[in-house]
Motif scaffolding. Sequence first.
Motif, PDB file in Angstrom:
ATOM      1  N   ASN A 178       0.828  -1.214   0.000  1.00  0.00           N
ATOM      2  CA  ASN A 178       0.000   0.000   0.000  1.00  0.00           C
ATOM      3  C   ASN A 178       0.859   1.259   0.000  1.00  0.00           C
ATOM      4  N   ARG A 179       1.931   1.269   0.763  1.00  0.00           N
ATOM      5  CA  ARG A 179       2.782   2.455   0.812  1.00  0.00           C
ATOM      6  C   ARG A 179       3.445   2.723  -0.531  1.00  0.00           C
ATOM      7  N   VAL A 180       3.887   1.668  -1.204  1.00  0.00           N
ATOM      8  CA  VAL A 180       4.491   1.840  -2.528  1.00  0.00           C
ATOM      9  C   VAL A 180       3.469   2.340  -3.535  1.00  0.00           C
ATOM     10  N   ALA A 181       2.253   1.791  -3.499  1.00  0.00           N
ATOM     11  CA  ALA A 181       1.212   2.223  -4.436  1.00  0.00           C
ATOM     12  C   ALA A 181       0.841   3.683  -4.212  1.00  0.00           C
ATOM     13  N   VAL A 182       0.762   4.103  -2.960  1.00  0.00           N
ATOM     14  CA  VAL A 182       0.417   5.499  -2.666  1.00  0.00           C
ATOM     15  C   VAL A 182       1.513   6.436  -3.150  1.00  0.00           C
ATOM     16  N   HIS A 183       2.773   6.065  -2.940  1.00  0.00           N
ATOM     17  CA  HIS A 183       3.859   6.954  -3.356  1.00  0.00           C
ATOM     18  C   HIS A 183       3.968   7.040  -4.875  1.00  0.00           C
ATOM     19  N   LEU A 184       3.794   5.927  -5.564  1.00  0.00           N
ATOM     20  CA  LEU A 184       3.827   5.979  -7.034  1.00  0.00           C
ATOM     21  C   LEU A 184       2.705   6.845  -7.576  1.00  0.00           C
ATOM     22  N   GLN A 185       1.544   6.814  -6.930  1.00  0.00           N
ATOM     23  CA  GLN A 185       0.449   7.686  -7.346  1.00  0.00           C
ATOM     24  C   GLN A 185       0.811   9.154  -7.116  1.00  0.00           C
ATOM     25  N   LYS A 186       1.521   9.440  -6.033  1.00  0.00           N
ATOM     26  CA  LYS A 186       1.960  10.816  -5.794  1.00  0.00           C
ATOM     27  C   LYS A 186       2.946  11.280  -6.866  1.00  0.00           C
ATOM     28  N   ASN A 187       3.842  10.386  -7.295  1.00  0.00           N
ATOM     29  CA  ASN A 187       4.767  10.753  -8.369  1.00  0.00           C
ATOM     30  C   ASN A 187       4.032  11.043  -9.667  1.00  0.00           C
ATOM     31  N   LEU A 188       2.997  10.257  -9.949  1.00  0.00           N
ATOM     32  CA  LEU A 188       2.197  10.523 -11.152  1.00  0.00           C
ATOM     33  C   LEU A 188       1.454  11.851 -11.031  1.00  0.00           C
ATOM     34  N   ASP A 189       0.930  12.150  -9.856  1.00  0.00           N
ATOM     35  CA  ASP A 189       0.245  13.436  -9.650  1.00  0.00           C
ATOM     36  C   ASP A 189       1.210  14.599  -9.783  1.00  0.00           C
ATOM     37  N   ARG A 190       2.455  14.420  -9.343  1.00  0.00           N
ATOM     38  CA  ARG A 190       3.433  15.499  -9.461  1.00  0.00           C
ATOM     39  C   ARG A 190       3.703  15.826 -10.926  1.00  0.00           C
ATOM     40  N   ILE A 191       3.794  14.779 -11.759  1.00  0.00           N
ATOM     41  CA  ILE A 191       3.995  15.015 -13.195  1.00  0.00           C
ATOM     42  C   ILE A 191       2.766  15.675 -13.804  1.00  0.00           C
ATOM     43  N   ARG A 192       1.587  15.254 -13.344  1.00  0.00           N
ATOM     44  CA  ARG A 192       0.365  15.883 -13.874  1.00  0.00           C
ATOM     45  C   ARG A 192       0.298  17.365 -13.507  1.00  0.00           C
ATOM     46  N   LEU A 193       0.661  17.702 -12.284  1.00  0.00           N
ATOM     47  CA  LEU A 193       0.665  19.117 -11.888  1.00  0.00           C
ATOM     48  C   LEU A 193       1.675  19.906 -12.693  1.00  0.00           C
ATOM     49  N   LYS A 194       2.832  19.314 -12.957  1.00  0.00           N
ATOM     50  CA  LYS A 194       3.821  20.011 -13.782  1.00  0.00           C
ATOM     51  C   LYS A 194       3.293  20.242 -15.191  1.00  0.00           C
ATOM     52  N   ARG A 195       2.618  19.241 -15.754  1.00  0.00           N
ATOM     53  CA  ARG A 195       2.081  19.385 -17.096  1.00  0.00           C
ATOM     54  C   ARG A 195       1.005  20.470 -17.143  1.00  0.00           C
ATOM     55  N   ILE A 196       0.165  20.550 -16.126  1.00  0.00           N
ATOM     56  CA  ILE A 196      -0.871  21.589 -16.087  1.00  0.00           C
ATOM     57  C   ILE A 196      -0.243  22.969 -15.940  1.00  0.00           C
ATOM     58  N   ALA A 197       0.802  23.072 -15.107  1.00  0.00           N
ATOM     59  CA  ALA A 197       1.458  24.367 -14.920  1.00  0.00           C
ATOM     60  C   ALA A 197       2.119  24.845 -16.208  1.00  0.00           C
ATOM     61  N   ASP A 198       2.765  23.919 -16.935  1.00  0.00           N
ATOM     62  CA  ASP A 198       3.377  24.307 -18.212  1.00  0.00           C
ATOM     63  C   ASP A 198       2.319  24.714 -19.229  1.00  0.00           C
ATOM     64  N   ARG A 199       1.196  24.021 -19.219  1.00  0.00           N
ATOM     65  CA  ARG A 199       0.130  24.369 -20.157  1.00  0.00           C
ATOM     66  C   ARG A 199      -0.451  25.741 -19.844  1.00  0.00           C
TER      67      ARG A 199
END
Length: 401
Positions: free
Chosen positions: A340-361
Amino acid sequence: MSTTTAATGKVNDAPLTDEEIEELLTKLTSEEIEKLLEDTDPDDEHIPPSARCTYVCDKTPTGPLDRKALLNYIYDQAKKTPDRPDHVPHVPGVIRGKKWEAPRKEREDDDEEAQDFELDIDLGEEIELALNEASTQDMIDLAGIMGLHSMINQEQYHHAVSDKFDNDVDPEMGWDGITKATPLKFYPPEEPNPTNPDEVLEKIVAKDEEQKEVNLNNVPVSEKTFLEIFHALTENKVLTNLSISNTGLTDWAAANLAHTLEANETIEKLNLESNTITPKTLSKLFESLNIQESVTEFKAQNQAAQCLGNRVEMAITKSIEQNKTLLKVGLHFEFNECRNRVAVHLQKNLDRIRLKRIADRLSNRGNVTAGYFAPPPGSILNWTKATTPESEYEYYYSDEE
């Protein structure tokens, strides 16, 4: 057993006592006792097996038992005994007595009654007209739609419920396709991997610009070649995808790979499945990913040790939680907490990339926010890593890059 009193002549229903039974037995003679023993029940469980047989042999024993001599005597007596004469002479082909006939089964009568029975169902004129004019293939499709699987085979069923199998059904088969197995499709065997490890080593050493991916899956590679490849990768800035699954990677070579990952900045995908890496070395590999943080996908399933253990899994989990670029991990965790801890952290890494993509857009759109808040054009510059990992969603912008 009941008793009779001499004075009154009445029968007493009370059972005899042991003393009364012994008194009666003392009055019997030996001949009467033997006759009484002949009337015993041979199936009585209360009597020992030696006393259940009423046969008594009064002959004196002739000697010890000789089984072989006894069998020979029985065999000789059987040969000397004449056959019983037939009162009616045997005639071949003539049946004597009543001929046996098999009893008639009741199922035959039921089948005959079922054949004589007719079921009259009023389906309506339109339905009866449609069924009378329907072809055999239409009836098969109707059986498939109604879910009558035992009446049709698999190909006919898929043809009835889907349009993808129109060309796979023979229209002349009809109802003969019942209980027939569908032949399996033949797929040609996969060709062996033609990659040559020596050629791969030469291209990595030469820093070939076209050598961005290396696939050595299912190719036996020696430990010496692995050490040379990993040493050359420390200075290689071209290779991004390395797949060495089922290559016989040893634990010593995997430890050298950990040092390579600490120096290499370009490898993004790494596949080490189906090898002989120990759990401790596997933990070191995950720790080495945190030095450069360039790997986004790491696979290490099916190693020699199927169970890593709680200590190793917790160490791998802590290493993954410190990595902000890892997006996919191919590893089986036995404990739910680590999973569970690994799954939660990987989801956070994906969200971080999504936030970066939205900020660049949003920075490219300017004031056209489309529902999002965006600063004026030019105020957001290049993206840089967060220097303090207090917040997983924190990101910074700097003018230096």
